[in-house]
Design a protein around this motif. Structure first.
Motif, PDB file in Angstrom:
ATOM      1  N   GLU A  20       0.858  -1.179   0.000  1.00  0.00           N
ATOM      2  CA  GLU A  20       0.000   0.000   0.000  1.00  0.00           C
ATOM      3  C   GLU A  20       0.892   1.226   0.000  1.00  0.00           C
ATOM      4  O   GLU A  20       1.869   1.305   0.736  1.00  0.00           O
ATOM      5  CB  GLU A  20      -0.897   0.005   1.239  1.00  0.00           C
ATOM      6  N   LYS A  21       0.545   2.181  -0.831  1.00  0.00           N
ATOM      7  CA  LYS A  21       1.331   3.404  -0.935  1.00  0.00           C
ATOM      8  C   LYS A  21       0.386   4.587  -0.771  1.00  0.00           C
ATOM      9  O   LYS A  21      -0.634   4.669  -1.455  1.00  0.00           O
ATOM     10  CB  LYS A  21       2.033   3.461  -2.284  1.00  0.00           C
ATOM     11  N   LYS A  22       0.723   5.467   0.157  1.00  0.00           N
ATOM     12  CA  LYS A  22      -0.056   6.683   0.365  1.00  0.00           C
ATOM     13  C   LYS A  22       0.856   7.871   0.081  1.00  0.00           C
ATOM     14  O   LYS A  22       1.998   7.907   0.521  1.00  0.00           O
ATOM     15  CB  LYS A  22      -0.569   6.774   1.803  1.00  0.00           C
ATOM     16  N   GLU A  23       0.318   8.820  -0.645  1.00  0.00           N
ATOM     17  CA  GLU A  23       1.108   9.990  -0.989  1.00  0.00           C
ATOM     18  C   GLU A  23       0.274  11.235  -0.717  1.00  0.00           C
ATOM     19  O   GLU A  23      -0.906  11.293  -1.045  1.00  0.00           O
ATOM     20  CB  GLU A  23       1.504   9.927  -2.468  1.00  0.00           C
ATOM     21  N   GLU A  24       0.906  12.219  -0.107  1.00  0.00           N
ATOM     22  CA  GLU A  24       0.231  13.477   0.203  1.00  0.00           C
ATOM     23  C   GLU A  24       1.137  14.620  -0.251  1.00  0.00           C
ATOM     24  O   GLU A  24       2.300  14.686   0.135  1.00  0.00           O
ATOM     25  CB  GLU A  24      -0.027  13.573   1.705  1.00  0.00           C
ATOM     26  N   LYS A  58       5.939  17.098   0.900  1.00  0.00           N
ATOM     27  CA  LYS A  58       5.475  15.903   0.194  1.00  0.00           C
ATOM     28  C   LYS A  58       5.741  14.728   1.123  1.00  0.00           C
ATOM     29  O   LYS A  58       6.837  14.576   1.649  1.00  0.00           O
ATOM     30  CB  LYS A  58       6.232  15.704  -1.112  1.00  0.00           C
ATOM     31  N   ARG A  59       4.719  13.915   1.345  1.00  0.00           N
ATOM     32  CA  ARG A  59       4.864  12.774   2.239  1.00  0.00           C
ATOM     33  C   ARG A  59       4.426  11.506   1.513  1.00  0.00           C
ATOM     34  O   ARG A  59       3.393  11.476   0.863  1.00  0.00           O
ATOM     35  CB  ARG A  59       4.003  12.962   3.486  1.00  0.00           C
ATOM     36  N   GLN A  60       5.232  10.465   1.658  1.00  0.00           N
ATOM     37  CA  GLN A  60       4.899   9.167   1.108  1.00  0.00           C
ATOM     38  C   GLN A  60       5.021   8.133   2.221  1.00  0.00           C
ATOM     39  O   GLN A  60       5.980   8.160   2.991  1.00  0.00           O
ATOM     40  CB  GLN A  60       5.847   8.770  -0.021  1.00  0.00           C
ATOM     41  N   GLU A  61       4.048   7.258   2.292  1.00  0.00           N
ATOM     42  CA  GLU A  61       4.086   6.161   3.249  1.00  0.00           C
ATOM     43  C   GLU A  61       3.888   4.860   2.487  1.00  0.00           C
ATOM     44  O   GLU A  61       3.043   4.768   1.612  1.00  0.00           O
ATOM     45  CB  GLU A  61       2.978   6.301   4.298  1.00  0.00           C
ATOM     46  N   PHE A  62       4.690   3.872   2.847  1.00  0.00           N
ATOM     47  CA  PHE A  62       4.594   2.563   2.236  1.00  0.00           C
ATOM     48  C   PHE A  62       4.261   1.555   3.319  1.00  0.00           C
ATOM     49  O   PHE A  62       4.776   1.624   4.425  1.00  0.00           O
ATOM     50  CB  PHE A  62       5.917   2.163   1.572  1.00  0.00           C
ATOM     51  N   SER A  63       3.410   0.623   2.970  1.00  0.00           N
ATOM     52  CA  SER A  63       3.038  -0.434   3.905  1.00  0.00           C
ATOM     53  C   SER A  63       3.087  -1.758   3.154  1.00  0.00           C
ATOM     54  O   SER A  63       2.547  -1.877   2.057  1.00  0.00           O
ATOM     55  CB  SER A  63       1.622  -0.178   4.428  1.00  0.00           C
TER      56      SER A  63
END
Length: 130
Positions: free
Chosen positions: A66-70, A76-81
């Protein structure tokens, strides 16, 4: 070796498991004509699962990413799960590998392993999740 319940202890033996986060809970039940396996895996899709039977071993694995980008003007923020697991079980000799079915619904992967009256030769098969 995990104990599921006394009636199937001699048949189902947890052969190998590996996980990076959580090992899903598994329920095994023996009925007159089938063995049933329910695996709790909420938040996944049926396409995430890989189920194979080879040489008397049932292997269930799944991988999700799962990849979330804001993006805002300031940052700029990216989170990977990532989530993955693998469970493997020795199957009884009377499982008809060519008739195993799998269904994923409401976070539960359900496998039906039909019994055969005779001892089945070890087979290889990929099982599609519906």
């Amino acid at each position: 070796v995990e104990n599921f319940f006394s009636e199937t202890d001699d048949f189902f033996k947890n052969w190998d498991w590996d996980m990076q986060y959580d090992v899903p809970a598994v329920n095994v039940k023996e009925e007159k004509d089938n063995f049933l396996i329910d695996l709790a895996a909420p938040g996944m899709k049926k396409e995430d699962f890989k189920i194979e039977m080879e040489n008397g071993v049932l292997m269930i694995s799944a991988t999700t990413e799962e990849k979330k980008e804001e993006n805002t003007a300031a940052f700029k923020r990216q989170e990977f799960s990532y989530r993955n697991f693998k469970r493997s079980f020795w199957m009884p000799e009377n499982v008809a590998a060519d008739k195993i079915t799998a269904q994923y619904d409401n976070g539960i992967l359900k496998l039906i392993l039909p019994k055969t009256p005779e001892i089945a030769a070890p087979q290889s098969k990929k099982i599609e999740v519906v």
